[in-house]
Scaffold this active site. Structure first.
Site, PDB file in Angstrom:
ATOM      1  N   CYS A  67       0.790  -1.234   0.000  1.00  0.00           N
ATOM      2  CA  CYS A  67       0.000   0.000   0.000  1.00  0.00           C
ATOM      3  C   CYS A  67       0.826   1.290   0.000  1.00  0.00           C
ATOM      4  O   CYS A  67       0.482   2.236  -0.723  1.00  0.00           O
ATOM      5  CB  CYS A  67      -1.034  -0.001   1.123  1.00  0.00           C
ATOM      6  SG  CYS A  67      -0.572  -0.839   2.626  1.00  0.00           S
ATOM      7  N   ASP A 100      -2.590  -7.681  -4.994  1.00  0.00           N
ATOM      8  CA  ASP A 100      -2.988  -6.516  -4.223  1.00  0.00           C
ATOM      9  C   ASP A 100      -3.592  -5.448  -5.126  1.00  0.00           C
ATOM     10  O   ASP A 100      -3.209  -5.322  -6.295  1.00  0.00           O
ATOM     11  CB  ASP A 100      -1.738  -5.930  -3.544  1.00  0.00           C
ATOM     12  CG  ASP A 100      -2.018  -5.491  -2.121  1.00  0.00           C
ATOM     13  OD1 ASP A 100      -3.193  -5.421  -1.749  1.00  0.00           O
ATOM     14  OD2 ASP A 100      -1.054  -5.213  -1.396  1.00  0.00           O
ATOM     15  N   HIS A 121      -8.553  -1.186   0.366  1.00  0.00           N
ATOM     16  CA  HIS A 121      -7.589  -2.258   0.132  1.00  0.00           C
ATOM     17  C   HIS A 121      -8.379  -3.495  -0.275  1.00  0.00           C
ATOM     18  O   HIS A 121      -9.419  -3.789   0.327  1.00  0.00           O
ATOM     19  CB  HIS A 121      -6.811  -2.623   1.403  1.00  0.00           C
ATOM     20  CG  HIS A 121      -6.137  -1.481   2.087  1.00  0.00           C
ATOM     21  ND1 HIS A 121      -4.766  -1.342   2.116  1.00  0.00           N
ATOM     22  CD2 HIS A 121      -6.631  -0.436   2.792  1.00  0.00           C
ATOM     23  CE1 HIS A 121      -4.447  -0.264   2.816  1.00  0.00           C
ATOM     24  NE2 HIS A 121      -5.570   0.300   3.236  1.00  0.00           N
ATOM     25  N   HIS A 137      -5.409  -1.243  -4.673  1.00  0.00           N
ATOM     26  CA  HIS A 137      -5.899  -0.154  -3.829  1.00  0.00           C
ATOM     27  C   HIS A 137      -6.706   0.802  -4.686  1.00  0.00           C
ATOM     28  O   HIS A 137      -6.265   1.193  -5.776  1.00  0.00           O
ATOM     29  CB  HIS A 137      -4.720   0.568  -3.158  1.00  0.00           C
ATOM     30  CG  HIS A 137      -3.972  -0.330  -2.219  1.00  0.00           C
ATOM     31  ND1 HIS A 137      -2.884  -1.065  -2.614  1.00  0.00           N
ATOM     32  CD2 HIS A 137      -4.200  -0.648  -0.919  1.00  0.00           C
ATOM     33  CE1 HIS A 137      -2.450  -1.786  -1.593  1.00  0.00           C
ATOM     34  NE2 HIS A 137      -3.228  -1.550  -0.558  1.00  0.00           N
ATOM     35  N   GLN A 165       1.364 -11.141  -3.482  1.00  0.00           N
ATOM     36  CA  GLN A 165      -0.031 -10.830  -3.157  1.00  0.00           C
ATOM     37  C   GLN A 165      -0.707 -10.169  -4.350  1.00  0.00           C
ATOM     38  O   GLN A 165      -0.138  -9.290  -4.993  1.00  0.00           O
ATOM     39  CB  GLN A 165      -0.061  -9.893  -1.952  1.00  0.00           C
ATOM     40  CG  GLN A 165      -1.405  -9.755  -1.296  1.00  0.00           C
ATOM     41  CD  GLN A 165      -1.290  -9.056   0.047  1.00  0.00           C
ATOM     42  OE1 GLN A 165      -0.445  -8.202   0.251  1.00  0.00           O
ATOM     43  NE2 GLN A 165      -2.150  -9.409   0.982  1.00  0.00           N
ATOM     44  N   ARG A 180       6.892 -11.339   5.247  1.00  0.00           N
ATOM     45  CA  ARG A 180       6.402 -11.168   6.613  1.00  0.00           C
ATOM     46  C   ARG A 180       6.927 -12.318   7.467  1.00  0.00           C
ATOM     47  O   ARG A 180       6.962 -13.470   7.014  1.00  0.00           O
ATOM     48  CB  ARG A 180       4.870 -11.159   6.647  1.00  0.00           C
ATOM     49  CG  ARG A 180       4.258 -10.041   5.820  1.00  0.00           C
ATOM     50  CD  ARG A 180       2.741 -10.116   5.832  1.00  0.00           C
ATOM     51  NE  ARG A 180       2.161  -9.197   4.855  1.00  0.00           N
ATOM     52  CZ  ARG A 180       0.869  -9.142   4.546  1.00  0.00           C
ATOM     53  NH1 ARG A 180       0.021  -9.978   5.146  1.00  0.00           N
ATOM     54  NH2 ARG A 180       0.423  -8.292   3.647  1.00  0.00           N
ATOM     55  N   LYS A 240     -14.570  -4.253   7.086  1.00  0.00           N
ATOM     56  CA  LYS A 240     -14.137  -5.041   5.932  1.00  0.00           C
ATOM     57  C   LYS A 240     -15.154  -6.134   5.622  1.00  0.00           C
ATOM     58  O   LYS A 240     -16.000  -6.480   6.440  1.00  0.00           O
ATOM     59  CB  LYS A 240     -12.771  -5.671   6.194  1.00  0.00           C
ATOM     60  CG  LYS A 240     -12.749  -6.670   7.351  1.00  0.00           C
ATOM     61  CD  LYS A 240     -11.395  -7.354   7.483  1.00  0.00           C
ATOM     62  CE  LYS A 240     -11.380  -8.324   8.671  1.00  0.00           C
ATOM     63  NZ  LYS A 240     -10.172  -9.156   8.697  1.00  0.00           N
TER      64      LYS A 240
END
Length: 637
Positions: free
Chosen positions: A336, A385, A512, A387, A383, A365, A466
């Site tokens: 992000c 991902d 997200h 946004h 990922q 991670r 979420k």
């Protein structure tokens, strides 16, 4: 005698004498008191059947059909197992034994490792204790009395747990000679527990801390009848056959290497083919849905993660920094901040919004070694991902758009799914008005797509509510799927702005979302979902050409060349082996189609087609085969 009013879950209100037990009340109400009812809820708090009723309350019988009922039943079975272990191994020290999804475990401190033969002995001992029908007795004692008891019994872990309890009164549960520190409730007696199975032994650190002693954890499961237990054990056997770690090695898809580091996936050529196909499909669908693909660096400076709050609230999951020109840099755990930087390269107007950035971004991670699990729990992963930067007014439409993309992707891969709407937790940022607006937008989007959902009270993240989507695979198992999160935190921290119709600057809303999650976990799950037998469009090898004798090799090479020109992924097996052996090898490799070439096929310009399921489709012209394969690939079958 004083009376109390009990309100049942069907809405009826009934008066009973104060002090009556739950069992007495349920008996008088005509509830069938067989072993299907083994506990109850009083004002939504689970209690034992012999609990005395002292005040007006709501009362509900609990069975194995409810989540609370299953937890009570299996936690009671963990006590039964600990009892059996202590009778067989008096030197074992008991620690904790909670119920978990689909079963239970109990951790023991014992120098001698438990063997498979030990598990058999423990299981038999459990059956004998169950047959004694020993009542589970709740005891309320002072901490000092409990401390004295566990000191006499030489149970140091129970004494340590006692010290962490603030109350001066604690509860113990006794069955026969076995006593455990426990809040309860439990089934009425060990006789309620008849259908169980001990499954495995694993190592586990005390309290999950790798600095503490390694304990032995025995896993098991239990059900109220033999039929349900047998059905679950059959499902476990099928799950073992589908284990992505075993199939990954068998099908030559991926590997892990301790010398490189645990939790780091190496994609083999066949695994890379599957990943590339999925990524290409992902890119096309995201382009169709208005996303712009971006790439961001794998590292970022300390300043970035201070601003984002990761160093404040996520540091334990990040790897130690490296120093470049005197500046600390961190390997990115999230994508992000990079997407925010791209957004902020110029001033944005409300006319520019929404902006949707998507990235197949690799992040790292920290995960403890004990929880790493093949491709499903790793330390480095890519990922899918994205946004979305939008105005508050656009929020519901954007969430609805994500749900539409989710539906396309999940149906393509053969998953059914269900949704949860997670609301505001106790520790959170932002005004109540913002939270309610975001929750309303999420709910509106779900309802617009006619998606049934459950509320997950307080399950949102600190920066916003979420949607969590859970997938069901071919065995009916639940997997973590797409997530959609509304964020009020980062727009404030990074001052993410746009110019509104009023000419003033406003904070953008940031959404997200992931659709697949990580490529590693998603493909690991797909291996198990398909049991390694990928549909034609995803199969690393779509056709294998098998020759009956060496005389067909040249013909086989020409067929291979023609299929490759038509974008069909082909393998060949021209070995001097019997055709039955070659067919069996191709079936084990789970290749969708086998093109067999013998003397007849060589002279008739055909190939004989067999499927991996064993179906003989007979001879077919090569052009017709290509047309059939292309239709199947196009339909993603």
């Amino acid at each position: 005698m004083a009376e109390i009013t009990l309100t049942l879950n069907d809405g009826r209100s009934i008066q009973f004498e104060k002090g009556a037990s739950v069992k007495e009340v349920l008996d008088q109400l005509g509830v069938k008191m067989d072993k299907s009812v083994f506990s109850a809820k009083l004002d939504d708090i689970p209690i034992d059947l012999n609990h005395p009723l002292e005040k007006d309350a709501r009362l509900e019988a609990l069975t194995f059909d409810s989540e609370e009922g299953r937890e009570i039943y299996r936690h009671s079975t963990s006590h039964l197992m600990a009892h059996a272990v202590k009778e067989l191994f008096s030197e074992a020290k008991i620690t904790i034994g909670p119920a978990i999804k689909n079963g239970f475990y109990y951790d023991f401190d014992m120098e001698q490792p438990f063997s498979p033969e030990d598990l058999e002995r423990i299981g038999k001992k459990m059956k004998k204790i169950a047959q004694r029908n020993l009542p589970f007795q709740r005891l309320e004692v002072s901490k000092e009395e409990a401390r004295k008891l566990f000191k006499e019994q030489k149970e140091p872990y129970k004494i340590e747990l006692l010290e962490e309890i603030d109350e001066e009164q604690v509860t113990l549960y006794r069955q026969g000679e076995f006593i455990d520190l426990c809040r309860g409730p439990h089934v009425p007696s060990t006789g309620w527990l008849s259908s169980f199975k001990l499954l495995s032994v694993a190592g586990a650190y005390w309290k999950g801390d790798e600095h503490n002693k390694m304990l032995q954890r025995i896993y098991g499961t239990s059900f109220p009848n033999r039929e349900e237990l047998d059905r679950y054990l059959s499902q476990l056997e099928e799950a073992k056959k589908r284990d992505h770690r075993i199939l990954g090695k068998q099908l030559d898809l991926f590997s892990l290497h301790e010398e490189i580091g645990p939790g780091l996936i190496h994609w083999h050529p066949k695994g890379a083919i599957i990943r590339n196909i999925i990524e290409d499909f992902w890119k096309k669908e995201h382009s169709r849905h208005g996303y712009q693909q971006v790439y961001t660096p794998h590292i970022a400076s300390k300043t970035t993660y201070q601003t984002s709050g990761h160093l404040e609230s996520y540091k334990e999951n990040m790897y130690a920094p490296m120093e470049i020109d005197g500046v600390p840099y961190w390997v990115k755990p999230m994508n992000c901040p990079g997407h925010i930087m791209i957004y902020q390269t110029r001033l944005r107007s409300y006319r520019d919004l929404p902006i949707r950035y998507a990235e197949l971004g690799t992040v790292y991670r920290y995960e403890r070694g004990g929880v790493l699990h093949g491709m499903l729990r790793v330390r480095g992963f890519t990922q899918d991902d994205a946004h979305i930067f939008c105005t508050p007014e656009q929020m519901a439409d954007e969430i609805a758009g994500v749900l539409g993309l989710v539906d396309v992707m999940m149906k393509t891969f053969g998953y059914s799914y269900h949704s949860y709407l997670a609301t505001r937790p106790e520790k959170s940022l932002g005004s109540e008005e913002l939270w309610q607006r975001a929750i309303h937008a999420l709910a509106e989007a779900l309802e617009r797509h006619s998606m049934r959902y459950n509320i997950d009270p307080g399950g949102g993240v600190f920066y916003g509510p979420k949607i969590d989507i859970k997938l069901w695979d071919a065995l009916g198992r639940e997997w973590q799927g797409p997530t959609i999160q509304v964020d009020f935190n980062l727009p404030e921290r990074f001052n993410i702005l746009y110019t509104g119709p009023d000419g003033a600057r406003h904070h953008a809303v940031m959404i997200h979302r992931t659709v697949l999650g990580s490529m590693e976990r998603f493909i690991g799950g797909l291996i198990e979902h398909y049991a390694g037998a990928f549909p034609l469009w995803l199969a690393p090898s779509q056709v294998v050409i098998l020759t009956i004798t060496s005389r067909q090799i040249e013909c086989g090479k020409k067929v291979e060349e023609q299929l490759k020109k038509c974008d069909i992924r082909v393998e060949t097996d021209f070995r001097n082996e019997k055709i039955g052996y070659k067919i069996r090898e191709a079936q084990l490799a789970k290749i969708p189609y086998m093109a067999v070439i013998g003397g007849r096929e060589m002279t008739s310009d055909t190939v004989s087609i067999r499927t991996r399921q064993g179906k003989d489709m007979g001879p077919i012209k090569l052009e017709s085969l290509v047309e059939k394969l292309h239709r199947e690939i196009e339909a993603k079958q």
